[in-house]
Design an enzyme around this catalytic site. Structure first.
Site, PDB file in Angstrom:
ATOM      1  N   ILE A 100       0.867  -1.179   0.000  1.00 50.39           N
ATOM      2  CA  ILE A 100       0.000   0.000   0.000  1.00 50.39           C
ATOM      3  C   ILE A 100       0.901   1.225   0.000  1.00 50.39           C
ATOM      4  CG2 ILE A 100      -1.682   1.318   1.366  1.00 50.39           C
ATOM      5  CD1 ILE A 100      -2.772  -1.412   2.321  1.00 50.39           C
ATOM      6  N   HIS A 117      -5.877  -4.703 -11.376  1.00 51.81           N
ATOM      7  CA  HIS A 117      -6.525  -5.358 -10.236  1.00 51.81           C
ATOM      8  C   HIS A 117      -7.428  -6.477 -10.746  1.00 51.81           C
ATOM      9  CE1 HIS A 117      -8.034  -5.701  -6.171  1.00 51.81           C
ATOM     10  NE2 HIS A 117      -9.228  -5.860  -6.701  1.00 51.81           N
TER      11      HIS A 117
HETATM   12  C1  GRF Z   1      -2.404 -10.084 -10.781  1.00 53.88           C
HETATM   13  O1  GRF Z   1      -3.564 -10.855 -10.686  1.00 53.88           O
HETATM   14  C2  GRF Z   1      -2.714  -8.625 -10.632  1.00 53.88           C
HETATM   15  O2  GRF Z   1      -3.968  -8.282 -11.107  1.00 53.88           O
HETATM   16  C3  GRF Z   1      -2.663  -8.436  -9.138  1.00 53.88           C
HETATM   17  O3  GRF Z   1      -1.634  -9.285  -8.690  1.00 53.88           O
HETATM   18  C4  GRF Z   1      -1.448 -10.345  -9.608  1.00 53.88           C
HETATM   19  C5  GRF Z   1      -0.022 -10.282 -10.020  1.00 53.88           C
HETATM   20  O4  GRF Z   1       0.334 -11.349 -10.864  1.00 53.88           O
HETATM   21  N1  GRF Z   1      -2.464  -7.041  -8.803  1.00 53.88           N
HETATM   22  P1  GRF Z   1       1.697 -11.260 -11.688  1.00 53.88           P
HETATM   23  O5  GRF Z   1       2.808 -11.035 -10.669  1.00 53.88           O
HETATM   24  O6  GRF Z   1       1.578 -10.151 -12.662  1.00 53.88           O
HETATM   25  O7  GRF Z   1       1.821 -12.606 -12.334  1.00 53.88           O
END
Ligand code: GRF
Length: 224
Positions: A100, A117
């Site tokens: 955060i 997200h």
């Molecule tokens: C993804 O699902 C993204 O949306 C979220 O965290 C995850 C990260 O996955 N914020 P990666 O590290 O990009 O594989």
């Protein structure tokens, strides 16, 4: 046909990516056809983030700014901002960055800090989005790219992708379906930004002057 220039006719934009783990979204960005983007660095708050190895394999400079080395959020964010600002990026991309950020940090990068997200915001901000979606029995789920504000997971929305939730889904199968779409909409967002088509105005409104509406309706389960 998808807008996909091979060359950049504008000044290239410099990009810094922040990760904490796997780095699949980062990888999708590094491997996308984004001639107007120059990837200056990938920074992780965790030294063992697997994404760092992927970035190195792509020849991108990597750096670790470990949050555990700092006594509080303010000092970590100050160190992180110093590491980012050395590259003078036009945009900072959060790709699975699991910290955060303080309001001061977010304000410093206003209009040039984006996040992905795994839900259709404003529903399911925070963690465990797929588990929560399944528990609620929703039929359409998805992912969102948004500008970051100090309101966690609630910044101005740039693009979303929706997927059906199937009766036999587990959090893992649903996550995989959503992730496939994340890997499509994040490169698209960065392409828009680097080509100069995407910005945030002074009132916090997303300005996007190049996009295509397909006009399809997503209904789940499907009609008979
Ligand atoms: C993804 O699902 C993204 O949306 C979220 O965290 C995850 C990260 O996955 N914020 P990666 O590290 O990009 O594989």
């Amino acid at each position: 046909m998808r807008h996909k220039p091979k060359f950049c006719n504008a000044t290239k934009k410099s990009v810094v990516i922040l990760i904490s783990g796997r780095g699949s979204n980062m990888q999708a960005l590094l491997e996308a056809d984004l001639p107007c983007c120059r990837f200056a660095a990938v920074i992780s708050n965790k030294a063992d983030a697997p994404g760092l190895v992927i970035a190195e394999r792509h020849g991108i400079a990597t750096q670790v700014v470990a949050h555990r080395d700092y006594p509080d959020r303010e000092s970590f964010d100050a160190a992180l901002a110093a590491a980012i600002d050395r590259h003078q990026p036009d945009i900072i991309v959060l790709a699975g960055f699991m910290r955060i950020l303080t309001p001061g940090f977010v304000a410093h990068y206003q209009g040039r800090l984006i996040n992905i997200h795994p839900s259709l915001l404003p529903a399911y901000g925070g963690l465990d989005t797929h588990e929560r979606a399944l528990k609620d029995g929703i039929k359409i789920h998805g992912c969102t790219v948004h500008f970051v504000t100090s309101d966690l997971d609630h910044g101005p929305i740039i693009i979303q992708a929706a997927v059906p939730v199937r009766a036999d889904d587990t959090p893992e199968t649903l996550a995989a379906r959503v992730l496939r779409e994340e890997h499509r909409i994040y490169p698209q967002t960065l392409r828009w930004f680097c080509e100069g088509h995407l910005s945030l105005d002074a009132d916090g409104k997303v300005l996007l002057n190049r996009y295509k509406q397909t006009g399809h309706t997503l209904i789940s389960p499907g009609l008979e």
